[in-house]
Design a protein around this motif. Structure first.
Motif, PDB file in Angstrom:
ATOM      1  N   HIS A 146       0.852  -1.186   0.000  1.00  0.00           N
ATOM      2  CA  HIS A 146       0.000   0.000   0.000  1.00  0.00           C
ATOM      3  C   HIS A 146       0.893   1.243   0.000  1.00  0.00           C
ATOM      4  CE1 HIS A 146      -3.835   2.069   1.753  1.00  0.00           C
ATOM      5  NE2 HIS A 146      -3.361   2.673   0.687  1.00  0.00           N
ATOM      6  N   GLU A 147       1.406   1.583  -1.150  1.00  0.00           N
ATOM      7  CA  GLU A 147       2.268   2.750  -1.335  1.00  0.00           C
ATOM      8  C   GLU A 147       2.053   3.310  -2.732  1.00  0.00           C
ATOM      9  OE1 GLU A 147       3.851   4.153   0.914  1.00  0.00           O
ATOM     10  OE2 GLU A 147       4.763   2.750   2.322  1.00  0.00           O
ATOM     11  N   PRO A 148       2.332   4.607  -2.942  1.00  0.00           N
ATOM     12  CA  PRO A 148       2.336   5.145  -4.306  1.00  0.00           C
ATOM     13  C   PRO A 148       3.346   4.401  -5.175  1.00  0.00           C
ATOM     14  CG  PRO A 148       2.435   6.910  -2.680  1.00  0.00           C
ATOM     15  CD  PRO A 148       2.639   5.625  -1.928  1.00  0.00           C
ATOM     16  N   GLY A 149       3.026   4.258  -6.443  1.00  0.00           N
ATOM     17  CA  GLY A 149       3.896   3.531  -7.359  1.00  0.00           C
ATOM     18  C   GLY A 149       5.347   3.969  -7.336  1.00  0.00           C
TER      19      GLY A 149
ATOM     20  N   ALA B  80       0.333  -1.302   5.682  1.00  0.00           N
ATOM     21  CA  ALA B  80      -1.086  -1.092   5.998  1.00  0.00           C
ATOM     22  C   ALA B  80      -1.249   0.149   6.868  1.00  0.00           C
ATOM     23  CB  ALA B  80      -1.651  -2.312   6.714  1.00  0.00           C
ATOM     24  N   ARG B  81      -2.296   0.914   6.612  1.00  0.00           N
ATOM     25  CA  ARG B  81      -2.582   2.121   7.369  1.00  0.00           C
ATOM     26  C   ARG B  81      -3.581   1.840   8.491  1.00  0.00           C
ATOM     27  NH1 ARG B  81       0.557   2.997   2.838  1.00  0.00           N
ATOM     28  NH2 ARG B  81       0.627   5.197   2.253  1.00  0.00           N
ATOM     29  N   THR B  82      -3.698   2.790   9.403  1.00  0.00           N
ATOM     30  CA  THR B  82      -4.752   2.747  10.398  1.00  0.00           C
ATOM     31  C   THR B  82      -6.102   2.910   9.693  1.00  0.00           C
ATOM     32  OG1 THR B  82      -3.271   3.729  12.032  1.00  0.00           O
ATOM     33  CG2 THR B  82      -5.627   3.816  12.502  1.00  0.00           C
TER      34      THR B  82
ATOM     35  N   ALA C 161      -0.384 -12.461   6.684  1.00  0.00           N
ATOM     36  CA  ALA C 161       0.599 -11.925   7.622  1.00  0.00           C
ATOM     37  C   ALA C 161       0.882 -10.489   7.216  1.00  0.00           C
ATOM     38  CB  ALA C 161       1.877 -12.749   7.611  1.00  0.00           C
ATOM     39  N   PHE C 162       0.855  -9.585   8.190  1.00  0.00           N
ATOM     40  CA  PHE C 162       1.124  -8.177   7.961  1.00  0.00           C
ATOM     41  C   PHE C 162       2.550  -7.864   8.399  1.00  0.00           C
ATOM     42  CE2 PHE C 162      -3.337  -8.343   7.684  1.00  0.00           C
ATOM     43  CZ  PHE C 162      -3.819  -7.164   7.150  1.00  0.00           C
ATOM     44  N   VAL C 163       3.233  -7.038   7.608  1.00  0.00           N
ATOM     45  CA  VAL C 163       4.523  -6.499   8.025  1.00  0.00           C
ATOM     46  C   VAL C 163       4.217  -5.164   8.683  1.00  0.00           C
ATOM     47  CG1 VAL C 163       6.802  -5.727   7.308  1.00  0.00           C
ATOM     48  CG2 VAL C 163       5.733  -7.683   6.168  1.00  0.00           C
TER      49      VAL C 163
END
Length: 339
Positions: free
Chosen positions: A76-79, A137-139, A155-157
């Motif tokens: 989940h980040e800008p390209g 992942a964001r809040t 699994a989340f990092v």
């Protein structure tokens, strides 16, 4: 008259059975790795497979077994940041090595917009992967809510607040406190922070660690918040701090990329590093080794995080319960010339 040779017919389980002199069911048990086949029959089948050129139809087998042998890697980040941030690449490679050893494929999905969230959600609901690894992942992240609703092995990092899935991570708060304390020990009197990514647990925890280290010396106007762990955010953040507090003589940047941008802005303003301003970062990524002077930082084992996340997903696929209490990976301070 055509000179093309006819297309060769694909060998089937039936062909292998005839060649080996056994039933199709026995061939299927060998192909699917099942037990209870005699050594003699197994040897005959393996020889027949080679002779007739049989290649198992993996797609059909996975359909029957309701497995895809694929795990999604969601970022989940800008390209542009996906390409710029070496930590993401290291996490990806660590996860891929572990999945590959278990004969799983990795499917990479980038979430860069609301439309991407909807697209990825449809993909996950479609049953195209057996599990997933989530990075950044964001809040209150909508894609996180989709993942929890689907109950896929995951699994989340990192560890967003309220998360009930398995996760792997580091002690961001303790590590940020330790590197800031080291910076304080160099005798700096006006230490600021470029705090990035405060919409996720890592950014919030690094700011809290900085605050812990300074105690009564903490000043909110010596903190500049930027949206991303990026070089350009570091440039902008450092320019803002210099404009507001020109006497600043120490900076904790929330990532190495942010620190590299800060160093560029300090040079632009005629400040020398570390004589005028000491700078420390976080990650010990390729950015830390590209800066001049070399960047003091916190080493987090990004590849190790990827491996641990992949191992967690594979364990869940094997029937184990997810470790919702989390897996913590050790960090270390790496001290170089920048401070």
């Amino acid at each position: 008259m055509s000179t093309q040779s006819p297309r060769r017919k694909r060998a089937t389980v039936h062909d292998v059975a005839i060649e080996a002199g056994v039933s199709r069911g026995t061939v299927s048990r060998v192909v699917n790795g099942e037990r209870y086949v005699s050594d003699e029959a197994r040897a005959a089948i393996e020889a027949a497979i080679v002779k007739v050129g049989y290649v198992p139809n993996t797609a059909a087998r996975n359909l029957v077994m309701q497995r895809t042998q694929a795990v999604a890697f969601i970022v989940h980040e800008p390209g542009p940041l996906f390409v710029e941030d070496p930590n993401i690449g290291e996490i990806l490679l660590g996860a891929n090595a572990t999945l590959s050893a278990a004969d799983y494929q990795m499917t990479i999905l980038v979430v860069d917009s609301e439309r991407d969230t909807e697209r990825v959600a449809r993909f996950l609901r479609g049953g195209f992967v057996d599990g997933l690894i989530m990075v950044s992942a964001r809040t209150d992240d909508p894609i996180t809510r989709v993942i929890e609703q689907l109950e896929l092995p995951a699994a989340f990092v990192g560890h967003p607040p309220g998360l009930t899935a398995a996760w792997v991570g580091i002690d961001n708060r303790g590590s940020a406190r330790a590197v800031t304390e080291r910076l304080v020990a160099t005798g700096r009197r006006h230490i600021g922070m470029i705090a990035a990514a405060l919409d996720r647990d890592s950014g919030v925890d690094r700011l809290q660690g900085f605050t812990d280290a300074l105690g009564d010396r903490f000043r909110s106007d010596l903190v500049e918040s930027v949206p991303l762990y990026s070089y350009s955010a570091g440039v902008d953040g450092m320019r803002a701090l210099l404009a507001r507090r020109p006497e600043i003589d120490g900076v904790f940047a929330a990532s190495d990329a942010v620190a590299a941008g800060a160093i560029e802005a300090l040079r632009e303003a005629g400040r020398s590093i570390p004589d005028d301003v000491g700078v420390v970062g976080f990650d010990d990524s390729a950015w830390a080794r590209r800066t001049h002077p070399g960047l003091s930082t916190v080493r987090q084992p990004a590849a190790g995080l990827g491996r641990a996340a992949a191992e967690s997903v594979l364990a869940q696929l094997g029937g184990e319960q997810p470790l919702v209490d989390g897996i913590m990976v050790e960090t270390a301070i790496v001290w170089r010339e920048s401070a």
